[in-house]
Scaffold this active site. Structure first.
Site, PDB file in Angstrom:
ATOM      1  N   CYS A 112     -11.599  -6.517  -0.639  1.00  0.00           N
ATOM      2  CA  CYS A 112     -12.177  -8.499  -1.528  1.00  0.00           C
ATOM      3  C   CYS A 112     -13.836  -6.929  -0.815  1.00  0.00           C
ATOM      4  CB  CYS A 112     -11.280  -8.919  -0.919  1.00  0.00           C
ATOM      5  SG  CYS A 112     -10.572  -9.599  -0.476  1.00  0.00           S
ATOM      6  N   HIS A 250     -17.597 -13.766  -0.679  1.00  0.00           N
ATOM      7  CA  HIS A 250     -16.239 -13.741  -1.549  1.00  0.00           C
ATOM      8  C   HIS A 250     -15.001 -14.660  -1.773  1.00  0.00           C
ATOM      9  CE1 HIS A 250     -11.945 -12.103  -2.413  1.00  0.00           C
ATOM     10  NE2 HIS A 250     -11.439 -12.205  -1.489  1.00  0.00           N
ATOM     11  N   ASN A 280      -8.633 -15.736  -6.675  1.00  0.00           N
ATOM     12  CA  ASN A 280      -8.831 -14.586  -5.702  1.00  0.00           C
ATOM     13  C   ASN A 280      -9.190 -13.596  -6.499  1.00  0.00           C
ATOM     14  OD1 ASN A 280      -9.306 -12.834  -3.564  1.00  0.00           O
ATOM     15  ND2 ASN A 280      -8.626 -13.236  -2.371  1.00  0.00           N
TER      16      ASN A 280
END
Ligand code: UT7
Length: 325
Positions: A112, A250, A280
């Site tokens: 990520c 993020h 996500n």
């Protein structure tokens, strides 16, 4: 020209949208739990589109927005933890799809945090004067690696891609970055590789290629590093939080960001959040958010932005951007 700016951004998400209610037929969960614990209401999922395809679509848009020819792209840095294949790199497949014949292409694996790492790597290589126009891409096909029996992970992730074209400029654009890794925590999030099954080894090792995560550990890690990273980036760039127009984090869990906002004493409105719609998307989450902000005309020339990411590795990073388009 010494500076490196973002000259264009683009995103792509698959058309299939999966709601929280859709999950209640698969695992023991419900919209109330998912929304209140994560902030997620829906996510997009691939119906067979590969990571490379999604990355290529986002890249085409970013190149168009930057107003350059695909042949001007001389470097492609693609961040993913869900590549199409072990080899070749997904970046090379993207190079072929979009026809970026003059580029050097490679992948980076920082989960990520990958887009932040990608910006830093690209900027450094561009400063070495070898490259002039770089595509930095974050792209993921996480649905391929979900354990559909694990309610604590399968509800979290979505697929998609975001891309940015980096160009040389006289104006200041991408400021200083920080990229860090805490490898001793590597087992907090894993997607294991292939089985060990050779005629020359005695014992077979079966590996699980489904994503596993120690959510509570990652949550603690994320809340501590977000605050630390933002403060470090502010100091490095001689700025205070009042100077910053947007923080683009993020998108992993809205509660992580609410915690960071409280600690930093900034309103949640300073953080750009779109987790509700996309879930996500790992390396794609920050460039998707940037691209969406651009499409919504939220970004104005001169805006000061901090990007901050964290994820498997464990890795984290942050970058300061002076928006120039
Ligand atoms: O992008 C990579 C970085 N990743 C992250 O930043 C993720 C960070 N971690 C998180 O966001 C959170 O830890 C999760 C969303 C993964 C989990 O939320 P939580 O509030 O930490 O829940 P928990 O794991 O402590 O579980 C609480 C309860 C458990 O039940 P019991 O043992 O208390 O009876 C879980 O089994 O919630 C249960 N649970 C669920 N219930 C309904 C876990 N997942 C679900 C679910 N639906 N989907």
């Amino acid at each position: 020209m010494k500076e490196v700016i973002i000259g264009g951004v683009g995103k792509y998400t698959p058309s299939k949208k999966i709601t929280n209610d859709d999950f209640s037929h698969i695992v023991d969960t419900n919209d109330e739990w998912i929304s209140s614990r994560t902030g997620i209401k829906s996510r997009y999922m691939s119906s067979g589109e590969d990571t490379s395809y999604m990355a290529a679509m986002a890249s085409k848009k970013a190149i168009e927005e930057a107003g350059i020819s695909v042949l001007d792209i001389d470097l492609i840095v693609l961040a993913t933890c869900t590549p199409d294949m072990f080899t070749p790199s997904t970046a090379c497949i993207v190079q072929s799809i979009i026809g970026a014949k003059n580029a050097v292409a490679f992948d980076i694996s920082a989960a990520c945090s990958g887009f932040i790492y990608g910006l830093d790597i690209a900027k450094s290589l561009m400063n070495s004067n070898k490259y002039n126009n770089t595509l930095v891409i974050g792209a993921e096909n996480l649905s391929k690696f979900m354990d559909w029996k694990d309610r604590s992970t399968c509800i979290l992730f979505g697929d998609g891609a975001g891309a940015a074209v980096l160009c040389k400029s006289k104006e200041a654009g991408i400021g200083s970055s920080l990229c860090k890794s805490e490898g001793e925590k590597w087992d907090c999030i894993t997607i294991e590789g292939s089985d060990v099954d050779s005629p020359f080894v005695e014992k077979k090792t079966l590996r699980d290629s489904k994503l596993k995560m120690n959510g509570n550990e990652v949550f603690k890690f994320a809340t501590s590093i977000i605050v630390k990273s933002i403060n470090e980036i502010l100091e490095d760039n001689n700025l205070t939080l009042d100077d910053i127009d947007y923080i683009v984090p993020h998108q992993a869990n809205i509660r992580i960001i609410e915690y960071a906002a409280r600690k930093l004493k900034v309103p949640m409105s300073k953080f750009y959040m779109n987790i509700e719609e996309y879930g996500n998307t790992s390396a794609a989450s920050i460039p998707i958010a940037l691209s969406e902000m651009y499409e919504k005309d939220l970004l104005k020339k001169g805006n000061k932005i901090i990007l901050v990411g964290f994820g498997a590795g464990l890795t984290y990073g942050a970058t300061f951007i002076n928006w120039t388009i």
